[in-house]
Write a protein that holds these residues in place. Sequence first.
Motif, PDB file in Angstrom:
ATOM      1  N   ALA A 362      27.999  19.272   3.885  1.00  0.00           N
ATOM      2  CA  ALA A 362      26.567  18.638   4.205  1.00  0.00           C
ATOM      3  C   ALA A 362      26.909  17.284   5.157  1.00  0.00           C
ATOM      4  N   LEU A 363      28.143  16.708   4.508  1.00  0.00           N
ATOM      5  CA  LEU A 363      28.358  15.431   5.246  1.00  0.00           C
ATOM      6  C   LEU A 363      28.851  15.500   6.551  1.00  0.00           C
ATOM      7  N   ASP A 364      29.707  16.661   6.908  1.00  0.00           N
ATOM      8  CA  ASP A 364      30.284  16.919   8.032  1.00  0.00           C
ATOM      9  C   ASP A 364      29.215  17.281   9.158  1.00  0.00           C
ATOM     10  N   ASN A 365      28.167  18.148   8.814  1.00  0.00           N
ATOM     11  CA  ASN A 365      27.132  18.259   9.587  1.00  0.00           C
ATOM     12  C   ASN A 365      26.279  17.040  10.004  1.00  0.00           C
ATOM     13  N   ALA A 366      25.995  16.236   8.910  1.00  0.00           N
ATOM     14  CA  ALA A 366      25.227  14.958   9.357  1.00  0.00           C
ATOM     15  C   ALA A 366      26.163  14.110  10.008  1.00  0.00           C
ATOM     16  N   LEU A 367      27.298  14.078   9.878  1.00  0.00           N
ATOM     17  CA  LEU A 367      28.185  13.122  10.881  1.00  0.00           C
ATOM     18  C   LEU A 367      28.288  13.581  12.341  1.00  0.00           C
ATOM     19  N   ASP A 368      28.060  15.157  12.379  1.00  0.00           N
ATOM     20  CA  ASP A 368      28.245  15.916  13.767  1.00  0.00           C
ATOM     21  C   ASP A 368      26.812  15.577  14.326  1.00  0.00           C
ATOM     22  N   ASP A 369      25.703  15.551  13.854  1.00  0.00           N
ATOM     23  CA  ASP A 369      24.564  15.461  14.452  1.00  0.00           C
ATOM     24  C   ASP A 369      24.187  13.915  14.658  1.00  0.00           C
ATOM     25  N   ASN A 370      24.710  12.935  13.912  1.00  0.00           N
ATOM     26  CA  ASN A 370      24.138  11.413  13.772  1.00  0.00           C
ATOM     27  C   ASN A 370      25.059  10.866  14.798  1.00  0.00           C
ATOM     28  N   GLU A 371      24.230  10.606  16.034  1.00  0.00           N
ATOM     29  CA  GLU A 371      24.917   9.845  17.132  1.00  0.00           C
ATOM     30  C   GLU A 371      25.068   8.210  16.991  1.00  0.00           C
ATOM     31  N   ASN A 372      24.176   7.788  15.893  1.00  0.00           N
ATOM     32  CA  ASN A 372      24.223   6.149  15.379  1.00  0.00           C
ATOM     33  C   ASN A 372      25.452   5.903  14.554  1.00  0.00           C
ATOM     34  N   ALA A 373      26.067   6.983  13.628  1.00  0.00           N
ATOM     35  CA  ALA A 373      27.011   6.718  12.710  1.00  0.00           C
ATOM     36  C   ALA A 373      28.174   5.926  13.196  1.00  0.00           C
TER      37      ALA A 373
END
Length: 486
Positions: A362-373
């Motif tokens: 879940a964290l992997d998918n979020a970081l992959d989709d989040n351009e602001n991170a």
Amino acid sequence: MAMKTIRIPLFCLVLIRLSHATDESHESTTTTITTKIIPMSDFQHSCFDWSSAPEAAGGNCSKLTRNGTLKCFGGMNNLAALNHSGKLSRAQPALEMLLCGWPKDGFNHMKDLQKLPRLRSLTIEYSGFTEFKFDFPEMSELQTINISWTNLSYISSRTFKRVHPLKVLDLRWNQLIQLDGPLLLPRNFEQLYLAGNPWNCTRNFKWMLLQPEKGRLVVDRDELICTDRKYKERQMLLVMHYKLELKKQCQSHEDLRNCTCLMHHILPRTHIPLYTVNCSHMQFHRLPAFLPDNTTTLVINDNMISDINPLRDNPHYRHVVDMQLENNQVSNVDNLEDTYWLQNFRLLNLRGNNLRKLHVYALDNALDDNENANLLLLSRNPWHCTCKFGSRLRELLTKYKDIVRDAWNVTCTYMQEDEQRLAKVLSLSRQEMCNASLDSGPQIHPIDWLNGVLASLILLILGKLAYDYYYYKYYGRVPWIVMKMP
């Protein structure tokens, strides 16, 4: 010496002035060229080209003009002589004084002004002093003071207190960064001008701009511009308004009364303010239920917070992109899976909490989709590196090491029977984590028992099939269940 007559057009005179403004960092100095139109009638009240006057070489004052204007160039060394000659004492009641190019670092000739009891207007321009060494003395008729285009950077609140007839004070185009407190002005004061100064709006202005009665005295209040790095080119009035509104919002909610609320930025085009709320070291057991509008940063380190559900369902946290949760008691972040916040956050600090495991995918998918991170901190948590989770966590830290900047400080317990045995996740291989799990004792999962039972049944069925085939081939006997079938 006879004065030369200079013919000047009747409509105007274009005067180019240079002012040096130094920014907050004091690393660079910019020169601003400002063009000012001076009507013919006002030329005599200006210090334009003052250094070319014959009196400038000796720092003297010129003779009194017909309209009662006394000009002093680079000093007023001959003021006593003029006064002794009786020319000043015979001046009209509307005596005006213009000081050009005062050479000293501090203006301290206030006593000389008392020798001009009929002085009604004082103008000081193009001078190098940075402050007044003494406050203005009592002047019975002084109504207008104009101090412009100087290096004046500090004024005491009491500087003009004793000038009781004062009605107009012009402090434009100096080097004033802030006013430490409200200026003490006479009761009948009418107009104050402050534009053109390099105001530092990062500091708090605890004076009269926002007060209804006193604020109207600042005639050019809408023209005051901030020059500090944080609020550069923003209107001072707008910055102070946002600061005041933020203070009201924070004091109106019980959760935030002991917190520090700051405005850290104003967006250039939309002029929307961005706020930071700091509630660190406040013994919070939960996240605040309320945050001011446009809060983008919440710092709540060193508390006892374990529940971060407000990031999921509290609308006040929708614009929060930076979360500082260091040294709390957060043990689970899996409830942020597939949330708007996790897909749009910029900074998440989870150092020093109680995290043992998380859903790595879940964290992997979020970081992959989040351009602001931009920053995620996970060290100083009691991570438990089993064979499966430890391997996935290591892959995650390797993949996003530019975001998880403390990846090399993330440690875990990979020996189940030894909670004190810590190792850096990135230094452990999959074989080390998996072998450590095997060495710690048999770990039989219930599904392994089920698989064993199913395998045994398959073998039993195959054995029975072979047995029935053998007896049918050599003895012609069919299985008992076949004979019972219709």
